[in-house]
Design an enzyme around this catalytic site. Structure first.
Site, short mmCIF file in Angstrom:
data_model
loop_
_atom_site.label_atom_id
_atom_site.label_comp_id
_atom_site.label_asym_id
_atom_site.label_seq_id
_atom_site.Cartn_x
_atom_site.Cartn_y
_atom_site.Cartn_z
N LYS A 50 40.56 44.63 41.08
CA LYS A 50 39.94 45.71 41.86
C LYS A 50 38.96 45.17 42.89
O LYS A 50 38.73 45.79 43.93
CB LYS A 50 39.27 46.71 40.93
CG LYS A 50 40.23 47.73 40.34
CD LYS A 50 41.49 47.11 39.77
CE LYS A 50 42.45 48.06 39.13
NZ LYS A 50 43.60 47.35 38.52
N GLY A 277 55.15 44.91 33.19
CA GLY A 277 54.49 45.39 31.99
C GLY A 277 53.74 44.30 31.25
O GLY A 277 53.71 43.13 31.66
N ASP A 316 44.59 47.29 23.95
CA ASP A 316 45.96 47.01 24.39
C ASP A 316 46.90 46.56 23.28
O ASP A 316 48.11 46.57 23.48
CB ASP A 316 45.95 45.93 25.48
CG ASP A 316 45.51 46.48 26.82
OD1 ASP A 316 45.03 47.61 26.86
OD2 ASP A 316 45.62 45.75 27.83
N HIS A 450 26.76 69.12 49.93
CA HIS A 450 27.53 69.23 51.16
C HIS A 450 27.06 68.18 52.17
O HIS A 450 25.87 68.00 52.36
CB HIS A 450 27.37 70.61 51.78
CG HIS A 450 28.07 70.75 53.10
ND1 HIS A 450 29.43 70.96 53.19
CD2 HIS A 450 27.61 70.67 54.37
CE1 HIS A 450 29.78 71.02 54.46
NE2 HIS A 450 28.69 70.85 55.20
#
Length: 494
Positions: A50, A277, A316, A450
């Site tokens: 990343k 994978g 994992d 905003h």
């Protein structure tokens, strides 16, 4: 034999989180790591890739902005970018190491955590054997958590050598940008690396996709934007193709594709990345006498419990979702099951995700494809980014917000996808509603800052409630609401 309340094998995101949660319970904990503290969640994984993506995105924006003013952008330098990524990884590893050092010397925590590096294997249901440069020793644990993570999947047909044909473990260690790169696998990781290399503008990227579109699990409107941008940056997508052969000749990668129409073509590139994978790290982790059962995708677990009552599996190595945030959640949850009672059941329906593409894609819950597969009736609103003031101000209105709710009076949130600038910042409020099994009215009148991207979510909700500022259906492809009838497989505008 030294005894511990908990032994955690693996100090990646899930194991580290589990150990720290055990410290909260004031339990004597042993944390064992074979390689680098932080695991693949930091090195060759979430943080490193990343960081590459962030730098690539900056370079892409820089090139576009300079072009706008008729200026020639500088060329990206691999070594400098690689150094910046390595610095980012080191910062996080140093942070974790520093944290452990503070725990060692703080009287509040020092009695509860021991960290060692070494190769661990479970030799009995309550015993873990550790081998490292200092020798071998066996520890006893009342409970054990396995958090050994995963690694890139290899297949014998592909000549992976981490010199010419890479996995994600080696691609970031190249010496320079390749002039050409083929990526095997058009899932999330493959598409992310295609985005990264295309963004730097130094590499011709080829992406092998066995179907007619990348990211086969996503809705077509999301995929269309990603494909368009990849191709605009020079990525060639081999659609409807099957890799039938790959070999390295004279330092170059040659590959052969067989297309669904029967044609066969050969190609040559400088480098290849295999992204097909990941597989769990479980080999030689426990003795045959320890009856931990493996499934097709990982350790079989039920709510983090394995088939051995005092042994748990998280992250994992399980067959669950392979994400850092999920691994951390599972690690903490397992500890709470062992030493207390979790406040909430472990659920995956409200897990927020982000795909680091161009533009980024954030999601939670179901998309339309999933809802239809489950036979659900739903309502959906789609709001284009060109309707959002913050996107206009940033001069980047590519993207949209899509929100799915149940087709009834309650309009409970089923899921959301946001594709565009700052997509990840817009997702969490909806994830909370899903976890609470709530409808959308709470978001309708919430006062957002905003200008912000989250104002687009508010307007989407108002559109579903029939009280939007921008009326649905009046501006084609800007704001649209429709419902889906699964019995008729039919969409209708509302």
């Amino acid at each position: 034999m030294e005894k511990f309340d908990l032994i955690v094998i693996g100090a990646g995101p899930s194991g580290y989180a589990a150990a720290m949660r055990a410290v909260d319970f004031k339990k004597k904990t042993l944390l064992i790591e074979r390689n680098t503290l932080g695991g693949a969640g930091i090195t060759n994984g979430a943080l490193s890739s990343k960081t590459w993506w962030e730098l690539s995105r900056d370079m892409l924006a820089f090139r576009k902005n300079l072009k706008r003013y008729g200026m020639t952008p500088p060329s990206a330098i691999w070594k400098e970018i690689q150094s910046e990524v390595n610095t980012a990884v080191k910062e996080k590893v140093d942070l974790l190491n520093d944290h452990l050092e503070h725990i060692k010397t703080d009287s509040k925590y020092s009695n509860y955590l021991t960290f060692i590096q070494g190769e661990a294997d479970i030799i009995a249901e309550h015993q873990v054997h550790v081998k490292n440069g200092n020798g071998e020793i066996t520890y006893e644990g009342s409970n054990i958590i396995i958090a050994t993570g995963s690694r890139p999947r290899h297949v014998p047909e592909l000549p992976i050598d981490e010199k010419h044909v890479f996995t994600s473990d080696g691609i970031e260690q190249m010496d320079d940008f390749p002039e050409s790169l083929v990526i095997v696998g058009a899932g999330v990781i493959g598409c992310e690396y295609a985005t990264i290399f295309a963004g730097f503008g130094k590499t011709k990227v080829y992406l092998i996709d066995k179907g007619d579109s990348i990211l086969p699990f996503e809705d077509s409107d999301v995929v269309e934007v990603i494909e368009r941008n990849l191709e605009a940056e020079g990525v060639h997508i081999h659609r409807n193709s099957q890799l039938s052969k790959m070999e390295v000749k004279d330092g170059r990668v040659h590959y052969t594709l067989t297309f669904t129409d029967g044609t066969v073509e050969e190609f040559e590139v400088e480098k290849a990345l295999v992204s097909i994978g990941r597989v769990p790290n479980f080999e030689k982790l426990w003795a045959e006498a320890v009856p931990i059962k493996m499934g097709k995708r990982g350790v079989e677990d039920h709510d983090t419990n394995t088939t051995v009552s005092n042994i748990y599996a998280v992250g994992d190595i399980t067959a669950d979702i392979n994400l850092v945030n999920v691994g951390e959640l599972e690690g903490r949850y397992a500890v709470e099951k062992i030493f207390g009672k979790p406040d909430k059941k472990l659920v995956y329906e409200n897990i927020s995700t982000i795909m680091f593409l161009n533009p980024e894609v954030a999601g939670v819950g179901l998309n339309e494809k999933m809802a239809r597969q489950q036979g659900l009736n739903y309502k959906v609103v789609s709001l284009d980014y060109s309707c959002i003031s913050r996107a206009i101000a940033k001069r980047n209105t590519e993207g949209f917000i899509k929100l799915l709710v149940t087709d009834d009076d309650e309009m409970k949130v089923l899921g959301m996808r946001v594709i565009g600038e700052q997509a990840s910042s817009a997702i969490q409020a909806v994830a909370l509603l899903i976890s609470m099994n709530k409808g959308i009215e709470e978001l309708a009148e919430c006062v957002h800052p905003h200008p912000s991207i989250t104002e687009g979510i508010q307007e989407s909700v108002r559109a579903l409630l029939g009280k939007s500022i921008l009326k649905s259906g009046l501006m084609k492809n800007k704001v649209s609401c429709y419902c889906y009838d699964c019995s008729k497989e039919e969409l209708k505008a509302i």
